[in-house]
Design a protein around this motif. Sequence first.
Motif, short mmCIF file in Angstrom:
data_model
loop_
_atom_site.label_atom_id
_atom_site.label_comp_id
_atom_site.label_asym_id
_atom_site.label_seq_id
_atom_site.Cartn_x
_atom_site.Cartn_y
_atom_site.Cartn_z
N SER A 48 2.03 9.00 -0.46
CA SER A 48 1.55 8.46 -1.73
C SER A 48 2.67 7.85 -2.55
O SER A 48 2.42 6.95 -3.36
N GLY A 49 3.89 8.34 -2.38
CA GLY A 49 5.01 7.78 -3.12
C GLY A 49 4.86 7.89 -4.63
O GLY A 49 5.20 6.97 -5.37
N VAL A 98 -6.01 6.84 -3.00
CA VAL A 98 -7.35 7.24 -2.59
C VAL A 98 -7.62 6.87 -1.14
O VAL A 98 -8.48 7.47 -0.48
N GLY A 99 -6.89 5.91 -0.60
CA GLY A 99 -7.09 5.51 0.79
C GLY A 99 -6.81 6.62 1.78
O GLY A 99 -7.27 6.56 2.93
N LEU A 100 -6.08 7.67 1.35
CA LEU A 100 -5.83 8.80 2.24
C LEU A 100 -7.06 9.67 2.43
O LEU A 100 -7.13 10.44 3.39
N VAL A 101 -8.02 9.58 1.51
CA VAL A 101 -9.21 10.45 1.59
C VAL A 101 -10.04 10.16 2.84
O VAL A 101 -10.31 11.07 3.63
N PRO A 102 -10.48 8.91 3.09
CA PRO A 102 -11.22 8.66 4.32
C PRO A 102 -10.38 8.90 5.57
O PRO A 102 -10.90 9.35 6.61
N LEU A 103 -9.07 8.61 5.49
CA LEU A 103 -8.19 8.88 6.64
C LEU A 103 -8.21 10.37 6.97
O LEU A 103 -8.32 10.77 8.13
N ARG A 146 -10.97 -1.26 -0.20
CA ARG A 146 -9.73 -1.79 -0.76
C ARG A 146 -8.62 -0.74 -0.78
O ARG A 146 -7.46 -1.06 -0.53
N SER A 147 -8.99 0.51 -1.07
CA SER A 147 -7.96 1.55 -1.13
C SER A 147 -7.34 1.81 0.23
O SER A 147 -6.14 2.07 0.34
#
Length: 623
Positions: free
Chosen positions: A281-282, A287-292, A417-418
Motif C-alpha cells: 500500500s505504501g 482498495v485494489g488489494l481487497v479483490p486480490l 479502477r482500484s
Amino acid sequence: MLTQRRFAPFFWTQALGAFNDNLFKNVLLLLLTFVAVPRHGWDTGLLNNLAAGLFILPFLLFSAWGGALADRLDKQRLIRRLKLLELATMCAAAAAVWFEQFAVLLGLLFMMGTQSALFGPVKYAILPQHLRPTELVRGNAWVNLGTFVSILLGTLLAGVLASLNGVWSRAAIALTLVGIALAGYLVSLGVPKAPSSAPGRVTWRPLSGSIQVLRDSWRHPRVFRGLLGISVFWFLGACYLTQLPAWVRDVVHADETAVSALLAAFALGVGGGALLCARLSGGRLEVGLVPLGALIIGIAGLDLALQPAIAGEQLSLTVLWAMPAFWRMALDLALVGVGGGLYIVPLYTLLQLASHDEHRARMIAANNLLNALFMILAAVFGIVVLTLFGASLHVFFVWLAGIALATGVYILMINPRSVLRLAIFALMHVLYRLRFTGRSHIPAEGPALVVCNHVSFMDALILGGGCPRPLRFLMDRPIYESPWLNWFFRIAGAIPVDSERRDPGGVRRALEQVSLALRSGEVVMLFPEGRLTPDGDVHRFRRGVDMILARDAVPVVPAALAGLWGSWTSNRGGPALTKRPRRLRAKVALVFGEPMRPEAASSASLEAKVRELKTAAERRILD
C-alpha cells in the motif's frame, strides 16, 4: 511505530486482550469437555454451543452501546476502564477455575464477551486520532498481526495449561489469566489521550440502539459496503476454523497437534498478509488489494478442498511433517491467511477513513454487529451443508472457496479502477526505483487539482501510482481513442481533451468533465505544459489550469518529476517511443509540494513552484 508512545501501548494492550480472550475461551472449552462432562454427564455439543452463544450474545447486545461510549468519552479513559473490567473478570475466573465452578465460568464467559464487545469499537476508532492517514494501513496491519498471533498463542497455551496435572493445572491457569489481565491494564496506562469530538451522555438501548447503528451505517453506502466485506471475511474465517478439527480428524487422520499446526499456518498467514498489505500500500488506502485477497483465499481454499485424504490412522505431527500432502495443506491454509490479511486491512482502513469523527466508533460497532450475525450465519451454513444435506468436508470447503472467488470477482467488476491502479503501482516499482516525497500534501478527502511537469509518456502512470488517492487525468484525445489502449484509459477514468482547432467544443466538454469530477470530491491531475518537454526543462504553463480554477476553486497541489528525461518514453535523442529502452530500474523521484489556495494559484505561480520542486526532485535522486 512499535517504539512510539502514540501506538505501542495501545498495540500491546489490544494484543494482550486478544491473548487473554482466547486463552480463557479455550481453557473453558477444554475444562468443560475433559472435566465437567465426564464428572457431571453433561452433553458436550450442548455445552460447546452454549459457550459459543454466550460469547457472541454480548456483541449483539452491547456493540451499539460500546460505539456510543467510544464516540462520547475520552477513548483513553474508556480503554483503562475496560481493562479494569477484564482484570476483575479474570480474578473471578481464577477463583472459579480453582474451585471448579463450571457454571460460574460460563457466566464469566458472557462477561468477557461483554468486555470484548465494548472494546471493539474503541479499538479501531482510536487509531485515526493517533496516526496520520498515511500510517493507518500500517497501523491496522500491525493490529491484525497482533490479534491473530495472540489468538494462536492463546489457543496453544490453553492446551499446554490444561494438560498439566490436577492442582498444578488449575493454579497455572488462574495465575496466567490474572497476570495477563494485570499486564494489559498496566500497559494501557501508557495510551495517550484521545478526547471525543462530540462528548455527551450515553444510554444503553440494546435492541433499538443496535438497529439505529445499522441504519446509520446503511445511510453511508461506501461504509456499509466495507462492513459487508469485513463480515464476509469473518464468515469464511469462522467456517474454516470451526471445521478445522473435523478436517484433521477425517481427512488428515491426526490428533489435536495437527490442528494446532494448521491453525498456526493460518494465523501466521493472516499476519504476513497484513504486513504485505502495508508494504504494497505504501502508506495509502489501496482498495485494489481487497479483490486480490479474496481471489487468493478462493484459489488456495479450492486447492485445499481438492486434497485427498491422507492414508493412516492417528498420525503424529512428526510423521505428518514428512508427508508432502500435509505440507501442501499447511501451505494452502497459510495462503488463505495471506489472502485474508490482504483483504481485511484495506477494509478496516476504509471504514476508519470514510467515517466521520463524531460517529466513527458507532460505525465500527455496526461492523461488530454484522460480524456477529455473519458468524452465526456461518454456524447455520455449516449445519445446513454438513448435516441437513449430508455433504462432505471437501464439498463444504469447495463452497467456501466459491464464495471467496465470487466475492473477489464481484468487487473486481464494480471497482476495476482500484485494481488497475494497484497493477500500475506494482509495475512502476518493477520498472523504476521510485522515490516519493510529500505524498501527505495530497488532501485526505475532498476535491483537489494536481499539476506536474511533463517529461515522458510514463508520467501519468507514476503519478497515479505515487498519489495516495485515485487520480483522474486529462490526456490528448487521439491517444485516448487508440484502439489498443482505449479500454485502459476508460477504466482509469482519463478525461480526453482535444484542441479547439480539431474540435471547437472539445475543450468545453473536457472542462465540464473536470468540473463534474471535482464536484464529486475527486482528485484531477493535468500537465499544464500541454506536451512533452523537448529539452528536459519546464516550459510555459498554458491557461487550462486558470480555466479550471475559474469554474471550481479547489486546492492545487504542485508536483514535479525527475529521472525520466533520457528514457525511451521521453523526447531526448528523438521522438518518444521511437527508441529502444536502454535503462532498467532507473531512479525516479516524484515530489509533491504543499497545497496552494485557489486564489493564490495561477499558471505563472504554479509554473514557478513546479520548477522549484523539480530541482528538489533532482536532488532527491542524487541522495
